[in-house]
Design a protein around this motif. Sequence first.
Motif, PDB file in Angstrom:
ATOM      1  N   LEU A  60       0.833  -1.202   0.000  1.00  0.00           N
ATOM      2  CA  LEU A  60       0.000   0.000   0.000  1.00  0.00           C
ATOM      3  C   LEU A  60       0.867   1.251   0.000  1.00  0.00           C
ATOM      4  O   LEU A  60       0.591   2.205  -0.740  1.00  0.00           O
ATOM      5  N   VAL A  61       1.902   1.270   0.823  1.00  0.00           N
ATOM      6  CA  VAL A  61       2.817   2.413   0.848  1.00  0.00           C
ATOM      7  C   VAL A  61       3.406   2.646  -0.536  1.00  0.00           C
ATOM      8  O   VAL A  61       3.452   3.783  -1.029  1.00  0.00           O
ATOM      9  N   GLN A  62       3.827   1.586  -1.183  1.00  0.00           N
ATOM     10  CA  GLN A  62       4.423   1.703  -2.507  1.00  0.00           C
ATOM     11  C   GLN A  62       3.406   2.193  -3.531  1.00  0.00           C
ATOM     12  O   GLN A  62       3.714   3.022  -4.392  1.00  0.00           O
ATOM     13  N   GLN A  63       2.168   1.694  -3.420  1.00  0.00           N
ATOM     14  CA  GLN A  63       1.112   2.128  -4.331  1.00  0.00           C
ATOM     15  C   GLN A  63       0.834   3.622  -4.183  1.00  0.00           C
ATOM     16  O   GLN A  63       0.692   4.347  -5.180  1.00  0.00           O
ATOM     17  N   LEU A  64       0.751   4.092  -2.951  1.00  0.00           N
ATOM     18  CA  LEU A  64       0.514   5.516  -2.716  1.00  0.00           C
ATOM     19  C   LEU A  64       1.672   6.359  -3.251  1.00  0.00           C
ATOM     20  O   LEU A  64       1.466   7.428  -3.828  1.00  0.00           O
ATOM     21  N   LYS A  65       2.874   5.865  -3.069  1.00  0.00           N
ATOM     22  CA  LYS A  65       4.051   6.591  -3.545  1.00  0.00           C
ATOM     23  C   LYS A  65       4.029   6.693  -5.070  1.00  0.00           C
ATOM     24  O   LYS A  65       4.301   7.760  -5.645  1.00  0.00           O
ATOM     25  N   GLU A  66       3.678   5.612  -5.734  1.00  0.00           N
ATOM     26  CA  GLU A  66       3.649   5.601  -7.200  1.00  0.00           C
ATOM     27  C   GLU A  66       2.559   6.492  -7.770  1.00  0.00           C
ATOM     28  O   GLU A  66       2.694   6.992  -8.895  1.00  0.00           O
ATOM     29  N   ARG A  67       1.486   6.701  -7.014  1.00  0.00           N
ATOM     30  CA  ARG A  67       0.392   7.554  -7.505  1.00  0.00           C
ATOM     31  C   ARG A  67       0.739   9.040  -7.416  1.00  0.00           C
ATOM     32  O   ARG A  67       0.033   9.875  -7.981  1.00  0.00           O
ATOM     33  N   ARG A  68       1.789   9.375  -6.709  1.00  0.00           N
ATOM     34  CA  ARG A  68       2.295  10.750  -6.627  1.00  0.00           C
ATOM     35  C   ARG A  68       1.186  11.742  -6.232  1.00  0.00           C
ATOM     36  O   ARG A  68       0.961  12.756  -6.875  1.00  0.00           O
ATOM     37  N   PHE A  69       0.541  11.456  -5.134  1.00  0.00           N
ATOM     38  CA  PHE A  69      -0.506  12.348  -4.635  1.00  0.00           C
ATOM     39  C   PHE A  69       0.106  13.665  -4.160  1.00  0.00           C
ATOM     40  O   PHE A  69       1.216  13.706  -3.637  1.00  0.00           O
ATOM     41  N   ASP A  70      -0.650  14.753  -4.354  1.00  0.00           N
ATOM     42  CA  ASP A  70      -0.197  16.074  -3.924  1.00  0.00           C
ATOM     43  C   ASP A  70      -0.485  16.335  -2.453  1.00  0.00           C
ATOM     44  O   ASP A  70       0.205  17.130  -1.812  1.00  0.00           O
TER      45      ASP A  70
END
Length: 343
Positions: A60-70
């Motif tokens: 999940l951490v990796q997924q959030l990082k890849e989505r590059r949320f602002d």
Amino acid sequence: MSTPAIKALKETLHCHITVLVSTMGAAVVPEIPEIDDAIICDVPWVQTSNVALPSQFHELVQQLKERRFDAAVIFTVYSQNPMPSILLAYLAEIPLRLAYCRENPYHLLTHWIPDEEPYSFIRHQVLRDVEMVTRIGCIVKDRQLSIRVREGLWPLVWNKLQSIGIDPEQPWIILHPEVSEQKRKYAVADWIAAGRKILVQKDYQLLITGKSNETEATAIAAGIGGKCFAAAGLFSLQELIVLIAHAPLLVSVNTSTVHIAAAVHTPVLVLYALTNPQHTPWCVSNEVLYFDVPTNLQSKNEVVRYVYQSFSREELPLATPMRIAETVSSMLAMRRASSGSLE
């Protein structure tokens, strides 16, 4: 209850909204117009029966990082510890991180709001959430709850009502006894007593709704008798929203149905367990009657216990069967006076 704050985020920042939700919470996502996307994960710090494994959490951490949320905006009630979600956003390297937090988060948050609730004051959950997003410049134009009503489903709902014996053209109201937590459960015997008193006072039809507990709904309907019908498991979430939108009145324990009613402007009577007082009906015609939580089910959370002990029980209207019936009668009379009809 967070939809007004989410709406303010979207309208002010013109942003794409993704929510991180549990499997249970994901069901309502398609019905909220302001939400664009969802990431579903049953994180271990929320109540769930399907807890993510540590390996899934790392994913999940990796997924959030890849989505590059602002930005990450963390919505909590005052009794929840936001730190796990804050740490999640920090590990995902999300540049703006906003939350209420009782402890000093230091560098974990970029925008920290010290949480003064419930020791200094208590706000409604809607106000708690919208006031948080104003801290990053969001303008709140609409404080109404938001939900999509799929009106095209009404003929299907109508047919389902007829299939169990209800005449939708005659006055009917919803009774919703189902809860996700036993501490908010109103006793079956009292539901039956209240339903009988309602039917004695007026010639209504009563509809017992619920997601899955068909046995309890059937028992309540059988106990009330007369024009009372069990419909647990009969309606999908989308159909339930339409059903509530068409109902003259909802009588419910404090659960999601109350907030659906508020979003679709259906009057609601809440049988409210003495738990979190932030979650009463918002911006809708309503009455609230209270009942106590059994000792063995009371929370061990220190914050919740502080609030529980502060309730002035002598001043609260109690959810007795007679008072429920009387309140139902008066609320329907007011609705009839304002609209000229119960349909």
